[in-house]
Write an enzyme that holds these catalytic residues in place. Sequence first.
Site, PDB file in Angstrom:
ATOM      1  N   ASP A 291       0.861  -1.175   0.000  1.00  0.00           N
ATOM      2  CA  ASP A 291       0.000   0.000   0.000  1.00  0.00           C
ATOM      3  C   ASP A 291       0.904   1.233   0.000  1.00  0.00           C
ATOM      4  O   ASP A 291       2.131   1.149   0.131  1.00  0.00           O
ATOM      5  CB  ASP A 291      -0.977  -0.021   1.181  1.00  0.00           C
TER       6      ASP A 291
HETATM    7  C1  NOJ Z   1      -4.196   3.783  -0.014  1.00  0.00           C
HETATM    8  C2  NOJ Z   1      -5.340   2.846   0.142  1.00  0.00           C
HETATM    9  O1  NOJ Z   1      -5.247   2.160   1.380  1.00  0.00           O
HETATM   10  C3  NOJ Z   1      -5.443   1.809  -0.961  1.00  0.00           C
HETATM   11  O2  NOJ Z   1      -6.643   1.124  -0.829  1.00  0.00           O
HETATM   12  C4  NOJ Z   1      -5.316   2.435  -2.303  1.00  0.00           C
HETATM   13  O3  NOJ Z   1      -5.415   1.455  -3.298  1.00  0.00           O
HETATM   14  C5  NOJ Z   1      -4.001   3.179  -2.378  1.00  0.00           C
HETATM   15  N1  NOJ Z   1      -3.978   4.214  -1.379  1.00  0.00           N
HETATM   16  C6  NOJ Z   1      -3.763   3.790  -3.748  1.00  0.00           C
HETATM   17  O4  NOJ Z   1      -4.599   4.849  -3.962  1.00  0.00           O
END
Ligand code: NOJ
Length: 744
Positions: A291
Site C-alpha cells: 500500500d
Molecule cells: C491507499 C489505500 O489504502 C489503498 O486502498 C489504495 O489502493 C491506495 N492508497 C492507492 O490509492
Amino acid sequence: MKKHIFSLMLVAAAAMVACSDAPHLSLQEQEAYKFADNLIEKMTLREKIGQLQQFTTRTAAITGPDGVKRDTEACIRNGEVGSFLSIRKTEEMLRLQKIAVEESRLGIPLIFGYDIIHGCRTTFPENLAVSCTWDIEAIEHSARIAAIETAAAGIHWTFSPMCDISADPRWGRVSEGAGEDPYLGSKISAAMVRGYQGEDLSADNTIAACIKHFAAYGAGQAGRDYHTVDMSEMMFRDRFLPPYRSAVESGAVTAMSSFNDFMGIPASGSKWLLHTLLREELGFTGFVVSDYNAVHEMVRHATAADGKDAACQAMNAHLNMDMVYGDYLKYGEELVKEGKVSEKRINQLCREVLAVKYRLGLFDDPYKYGRQNHDEVMYRPDNLQFAREVAAKSMVLLSNNGVLPLKEGVKIALIGPLADAPRDQIGAWPGWGQAEHSVTIRKGLEQRFGAKNVIYAKGSDFRAPIKGGIDDAVRAARKADVVLLSIGLSYTESGEATSLTEITVPEAQQALLDAVKRTGKKVVVLLGTGRAMDVRNEIEKADAVLVTWHGGTMEGPAVADLVSGDKNPSGHLTMSFPYCVGQVPVHYNNKITGRPRKGPEHDKKYLSRYMYTPNEPLFAFGYGLSYTEFEYSDLQVLTPEVSLGGVVKVSVKVKNVGKRDGEDVAQLYVRDLVAETTRPMRELKGFERLSLKAGEEKVVEFEIPTSDLAYCHRDLTTYTDAGDFLVWAGADSDAKLEGKFTIK
Ligand code: NOJ
C-alpha cells in the site's frame, strides 16, 4: 522493432512451456513466466529493480501523503519505474507509455493502476451498499462495466476488490467492503475478480484485479484507520481470510499488502503473510504491491531501522512492488551488492511483475487500453440504467409505518444536505467518477413526481446549521403532504482516514428532523451514509427510514423508484446497525460464551451482557423490509444425515403474503453444536435472492457442501468435522425456523 523482439520471445516462451517445472501453474502462467525469464536475462540489476517500483506523478490524483517529487520521464527512460498509479488522463498514460516503449533501453511497457472501486465513470453505490443487494450476478456485472470503462480510460489495473471484513462502523473504510460476513464476502470478492478480469485477461476490455488489503486491515483496534491488528490465527483464518482466499481462487493476478501490523509484524514485511500463507498455502501466483508508502512506513512502525532495512525486509518477505516512496529503487542495488537480498530474489519479484504485464497483453500491444472511443464506452445508457437498478436494490428499508410508498400526486418537501448533493452521492473515493453526471435525489424526484410537486430546501449543512435553514425547511414542510429528509454523512466522512467515535446523524441535521417533525407532517428519513450508524433517534421520530447510502451516479432515480413504489425495496444489511457505538464491533456471528445471556439462567447477574443496553444491534445482519410481506415456513432438512464430503440439502417455503410483487433474500444459517474450538452462534452458509409476485409461493432449496462447514482446529488446520448441526432459514440472521442435521 522492439515489438518484433517480443514476438520472437513469445514463440520461444510457448515452446518452453512443455518443460516447465511448475505443475500448479496454468498454461498461460507458465508461458508468461517463461517470457519473463527470457527478458530478465537481458536486464540490468537496476532495470529489474525499476520494475519493482511504482511512482505517482505531480498531476496524479492524491491518495496518500505527498511523495518525493521525481522527474517522471527520466525515471521511465532509465528503466527505473515499472508502474504508475492514479493518473487522471488517458492521453497522459499513453504519452508515458510511449516513452517507456520507445525511449527506454528494453522498451518494457508500464502498468497503470487506479482505485476503480465501485465503478469508473458510471459510478455504482459505495461497495458496502452494493453488497446489500446480495445479488452476486449484478455485482459481477457492475465490475464488468467498471472494467470496460477503466480499460477505455487507459488503466490496466484496479486496486479492487477490498476483501477486508469489518464489523466496526467507526472505521470509515467499511464503505469499501462487503460488510461483516466472510461467506457473503467471499462470494462478492470472487464475483468482482471475475467481473474485472473476465475470461481473457489479454482482451482490451479486461483489467487486472487486486486483492486488498492483505491482511486483516478491517480489524484495526478501536476502528481507527491504520491501527494495530492483533488476533488469534484461528480467528483470522475463520473470519477474515475467506474473502481473500476466494479472490485468489478466482485468479486475481495482484494483491496489496496492508498498512497495519498483523500480530506484531507490519504486513509489508511479513514473510508469513506474503509468502507462506498467500503463495504457498493459498496458491497466489501474481505480484504483490505494497500500500501507499507502506514499505517505508515500517520505519515508523519501528520494525525497520531505516528505508534500506524496510526495503530489505519487504523484498525478502516476497513483496514485489513498492508503492510510491521509492526505497526499492533507492536501496535495491546496494542490498543485492551487500548480499542482504539475493539477485535470485530480485529476479523472482521481477518475473512476477513482468508476467502480469505479459498476461495483460501489454508486450503485444502496449497502447491497446485507452484507444477506445470514450463517447461510446463511458456512461452508456444501458449501464446507467443498470446502475440505477443496483442502487435501488442496495437501499435498505429499516422502518415504515405505512407512509411508503407515497401516493400519486403527493406534494413532497425534499429537505436536507444530501437531497441535491452530486458530489456526496458518488462516495468518498469515486476514482474516475464525475459529480456533474450525478442525477441527484432532487432531480430524480422531480422527474418522477413533477417539478411542481417537489419543494426543495437544503435546511442545514452536514455538521453546522445554515442561516435561515430551519425556517426554510419548516416552510417547505408546511406546504407539502410529506417530508423526505435526506440526511446523514458527507462523502468526506466515508472511506480512508475517516474514523469516527460518534456514529449518529450529526446534531445540526437532527435539529432539522426535530423541526420538520414539529410541523406534524409525515417524515421519511433517507439516510445517506457509507457506514452502519446508530439510528435510534431517526427510527423513533421518523415514519419511515430508508438507507440510501452514497448511491452513485443514479442515486436520484433509484430513490424515486422506491419511494414511489415503482420498485419494491429489497436490500438487506450486510453490516449490523448497532444499537449504540458502545456495542461495536457488533456482528451476528458472535461466538458462544460460557455465560451466554440467553439460555438457562440460574443467575441473572453473571452473564455476558451489558447492564443497560441490549447485546443485539438495533438492526442485525441480513435485515431489510419491503412493501410486501414474506412468510417463511416448512423448513425441511432433506438430508438429515450426510457423509463428510457430501452435500447437505435444506429447503424452505417462501410466500409473498402481501399485496405487492417483491423480492427478498432467503438466508440460511448454521451452527456446529459441539466442536473442537469455540464456534459462532450462527454462520451464513447459503442465500438466494428471489422475486415473488403477490400471493406467489416458492420452495427454495439450499445446498451446502460439507466442505463449507470447515473451521480452524486447535492445530490450526482447517477441515470439517463430523457431528450435529442446527440450521435456520429466514429473511435475516435472526431467522427462527430451525432444523437439524448430522455429518457422519
Ligand atoms: C491507499 C489505500 O489504502 C489503498 O486502498 C489504495 O489502493 C491506495 N492508497 C492507492 O490509492
